[in-house]
Design a protein around this motif. Structure first.
Motif, short mmCIF file in Angstrom:
data_model
loop_
_atom_site.label_atom_id
_atom_site.label_comp_id
_atom_site.label_asym_id
_atom_site.label_seq_id
_atom_site.Cartn_x
_atom_site.Cartn_y
_atom_site.Cartn_z
N ALA A 167 90.95 -61.81 -14.26
CA ALA A 167 89.70 -62.38 -13.30
C ALA A 167 89.97 -62.70 -11.77
O ALA A 167 91.34 -62.61 -11.94
CB ALA A 167 88.72 -63.84 -14.00
N THR A 168 89.83 -61.21 -11.27
CA THR A 168 90.55 -61.74 -9.84
C THR A 168 89.42 -62.31 -8.73
O THR A 168 90.14 -62.41 -7.96
CB THR A 168 91.15 -60.04 -9.03
N GLY A 169 87.89 -62.37 -9.44
CA GLY A 169 87.68 -62.86 -7.94
C GLY A 169 87.32 -64.84 -8.15
O GLY A 169 87.77 -65.33 -9.03
N LYS A 170 86.54 -64.65 -7.14
CA LYS A 170 86.69 -66.45 -6.98
C LYS A 170 84.82 -66.59 -6.28
O LYS A 170 85.15 -66.56 -4.94
CB LYS A 170 87.73 -67.05 -5.47
N ASP A 171 84.55 -68.01 -6.54
CA ASP A 171 83.50 -68.23 -6.60
C ASP A 171 83.81 -68.94 -5.17
O ASP A 171 84.66 -69.16 -4.61
CB ASP A 171 82.51 -68.76 -7.04
N ALA A 172 82.41 -69.67 -4.51
CA ALA A 172 83.29 -70.62 -3.20
C ALA A 172 83.52 -72.32 -3.54
O ALA A 172 83.85 -72.51 -3.26
CB ALA A 172 81.59 -70.81 -2.90
N ASP A 173 83.56 -72.49 -5.06
CA ASP A 173 84.78 -73.04 -5.22
C ASP A 173 86.31 -73.33 -6.13
O ASP A 173 86.76 -74.29 -6.75
CB ASP A 173 83.80 -74.27 -6.37
N GLY A 174 86.56 -71.96 -5.59
CA GLY A 174 87.81 -71.03 -6.01
C GLY A 174 87.61 -71.37 -7.58
O GLY A 174 88.42 -71.23 -8.06
N ASN A 175 86.80 -71.34 -8.25
CA ASN A 175 86.33 -71.00 -9.85
C ASN A 175 86.69 -69.25 -9.67
O ASN A 175 85.97 -68.47 -9.46
CB ASN A 175 85.75 -71.09 -10.94
N ALA A 176 87.70 -68.66 -11.37
CA ALA A 176 87.63 -67.57 -11.18
C ALA A 176 86.63 -67.14 -11.47
O ALA A 176 85.17 -67.70 -12.55
CB ALA A 176 88.58 -67.46 -12.44
N LEU A 177 86.56 -65.98 -11.50
CA LEU A 177 85.69 -65.10 -11.54
C LEU A 177 85.68 -62.79 -12.15
O LEU A 177 86.59 -62.71 -10.77
CB LEU A 177 84.01 -64.94 -10.43
N LEU A 178 85.04 -62.92 -12.92
CA LEU A 178 85.71 -61.81 -13.37
C LEU A 178 84.42 -60.55 -12.21
O LEU A 178 83.12 -60.89 -12.62
CB LEU A 178 85.17 -60.97 -14.79
N THR A 179 84.87 -59.57 -12.21
CA THR A 179 84.02 -58.66 -11.09
C THR A 179 83.88 -57.26 -11.55
O THR A 179 85.04 -56.77 -13.42
CB THR A 179 85.61 -58.71 -9.81
N ILE A 180 82.94 -56.31 -10.85
CA ILE A 180 83.28 -55.05 -11.64
C ILE A 180 84.49 -54.16 -11.77
O ILE A 180 84.62 -53.59 -13.27
CB ILE A 180 82.01 -54.37 -10.88
N PRO A 181 85.27 -54.37 -11.19
CA PRO A 181 86.56 -54.13 -11.12
C PRO A 181 87.43 -54.17 -12.36
O PRO A 181 88.09 -53.37 -12.53
CB PRO A 181 87.73 -53.65 -9.39
N ASP A 182 86.97 -55.42 -12.72
CA ASP A 182 88.16 -55.72 -13.84
C ASP A 182 88.19 -55.49 -14.84
O ASP A 182 89.01 -55.03 -15.74
CB ASP A 182 88.29 -57.54 -13.54
N LEU A 183 86.78 -54.76 -14.36
CA LEU A 183 86.17 -55.09 -16.34
C LEU A 183 86.21 -53.37 -16.38
O LEU A 183 86.45 -53.10 -17.31
CB LEU A 183 84.61 -55.11 -16.14
N SER A 184 86.27 -52.75 -15.30
CA SER A 184 86.74 -51.00 -15.35
C SER A 184 88.19 -50.84 -15.89
O SER A 184 88.18 -50.63 -16.57
CB SER A 184 86.16 -50.66 -14.38
N LEU A 185 88.85 -52.24 -15.44
CA LEU A 185 90.31 -51.41 -15.25
C LEU A 185 90.99 -52.32 -17.23
O LEU A 185 91.31 -51.77 -17.99
CB LEU A 185 91.26 -52.51 -14.66
N ILE A 186 90.37 -53.67 -17.01
CA ILE A 186 90.52 -54.30 -18.88
C ILE A 186 90.38 -52.83 -19.99
O ILE A 186 90.47 -52.84 -21.03
CB ILE A 186 89.99 -55.36 -18.76
N SER A 187 88.64 -52.36 -19.21
CA SER A 187 87.75 -51.60 -19.99
C SER A 187 89.05 -49.79 -20.47
O SER A 187 88.91 -49.60 -21.69
CB SER A 187 86.86 -51.16 -20.31
N SER A 188 89.59 -50.28 -19.61
CA SER A 188 90.32 -48.40 -19.05
C SER A 188 91.77 -48.73 -20.49
O SER A 188 92.22 -47.91 -21.17
CB SER A 188 90.93 -48.05 -17.73
#
Ligand SMILES: *[C@@H]1O[C@H](CO)[C@@H](O)[C@H](O)[C@H]1NC(C)=O
Ligand SMILES: *[C@@H]1O[C@H](CO)[C@@H](O)[C@H](O)[C@H]1NC(C)=O
Ligand SMILES: *[C@@H]1O[C@H](CO)[C@@H](O)[C@H](O)[C@H]1NC(C)=O
Ligand SMILES: *[C@@H]1O[C@H](CO)[C@@H](O)[C@H](O)[C@H]1NC(C)=O
Length: 297
Positions: A167-188
């Motif tokens: 996961a490379t994303g972060k919410d407003a409180d700094g918690n980790a978020l999965l993003t669309i590009p993260d999912l594309s990359l791990i699926s690749s």
């Protein structure tokens, strides 16, 4: 195309899609449910209180889908995971996850057709959903391929951890978020690896879209939130106070979901991980069984 082509009852599908479009439009003009009030009154999970979590015991039926297993582990579906009606699945996924009613009919109806059962009267055990290349398919983000792991209910912890750590994303409180590009990359990566190591690897266009649909569920219903997904994917449990991140009153429609699915799928590029394997795969049929010792072209 997504989830649609293989189904015989074309008229049902057209009706469901028309219904889905109208729900999408109604959602657009309706106020969202308030945070903390997404799960409807009178149903499991209201006010964030999920029924008791009891992990599956010997003899219980579970499948490759963490969201359905979690429902059985909380007793929202029968705890033994057996003798479930398709209607019951429709109702419970609607109230638990806030998928749109069209979605909640479409998927169980698809499953019923896949199992050659009748939506209206037949019943199934969760494990039956894992018919290979029905819904279950290779290159999962959460399971070893069937070739290596016959019981597709078995969580492959290293894959789940790698997914969450990507996961490379972060919410407003700094918690980790999965993003669309993260999912594309791990699926690749999963596809390239599975193609290289599984002598019976197959992945049709349809199952690619289905795989990206799973990823999109993580991003939409679960909002990509890594901390929640740790509990959902590793324990198959709904976290305390959890609620669906879809706040539209008519839930996540197929049409809205499709946008995320297409973005995830479009970003997948196996050549990033295994140039040789991916290149040779181009020369053979997408869904053919590839054996290293025989040419299948
Ligand atoms: C499955 O459920 C139906 C409806 O409740 C019931 O009639 C049937 O006996 C059950 N079958 C088994 C094997 O428990
Ligand atoms: C699916 O469930 C909804 C309730 O969420 C219900 O209104 C609808 O009639 C069900 N559809 C079928 C075909 O069972
Ligand atoms: C999507 O879900 C199905 C059913 O649980 C599973 O077999 C498949 O491997 C999953 N795909 C991905 C890419 O995780
Ligand atoms: C999803 O998008 C594809 C490609 O644009 C389209 O063919 C398909 O009909 C869409 N499905 C739904 C349910 O909107």
């Amino acid at each position: 195309m997504f989830l649609i082509t293989p189904i015989a009852k074309v008229t049902t599908d057209i009706a469901v899609l028309a219904w889905d479009v109208s729900l999408t439009l109604i959602n657009l003009v309706s106020p969202k449910r308030k945070v903390g009030q997404v799960t409807p009154h009178g149903y499991a999970g209201v006010d964030g209180k999920w029924p008791e979590f009891i992990p599956a015991k010997e003899g219980d039926s579970r499948c490759s889908c963490p969201a359905l297993n979690a429902m059985a582990n909380h007793g929202i579906l029968p705890r033994d995971g057996k003798n479930i009606s398709f209607k019951e699945l429709n109702h419970t996924i609607r109230t638990t996850y806030n998928f749109a009613p069209s979605f909640c009919f479409f998927v169980p109806n698809f499953a019923a057709n896949m199992l050659k059962k009748k939506y209206g009267k037949d019943r199934f055990d969760l494990a039956e959903l894992d018919l290979h290349n029905g819904i279950e398919h290779d290159a999962s983000l959460l399971r070893r391929d069937l070739y290596f792991e016959p019981n597709q209910a078995t969580i492959h912890v290293p894959y789940v951890k790698e997914l969450l750590e990507s996961a490379t994303g972060k919410d407003a409180d700094g918690n980790a978020l999965l993003t669309i590009p993260d999912l594309s990359l791990i699926s690749s990566k999963r596809r390239a690896e599975a193609r290289a190591e599984n002598p019976e690897f197959s992945l049709s266009k349809f199952h690619k879209m289905f795989g990206s649909s799973n990823s999109s569920t993580l991003l939409t219903i679960f909002g990509g939130r890594v901390r929640d997904l740790e509990t959902v994917l590793l324990e198959e449990r709904l976290p305390e106070a959890w609620e669906s991140r879809i706040r539209e009153p008519y839930g996540l429609t197929l049409m809205t979901f499709n946008k995320t699915v297409l973005k995830v799928e479009k970003g997948i590029d196996e050549t990033k991980f295994a140039p040789a394997a991916a290149a040779s795969a181009e020369t053979t049929s997408r869904s053919s069984v590839q054996k290293p010792t025989e040419e299948t072209s």
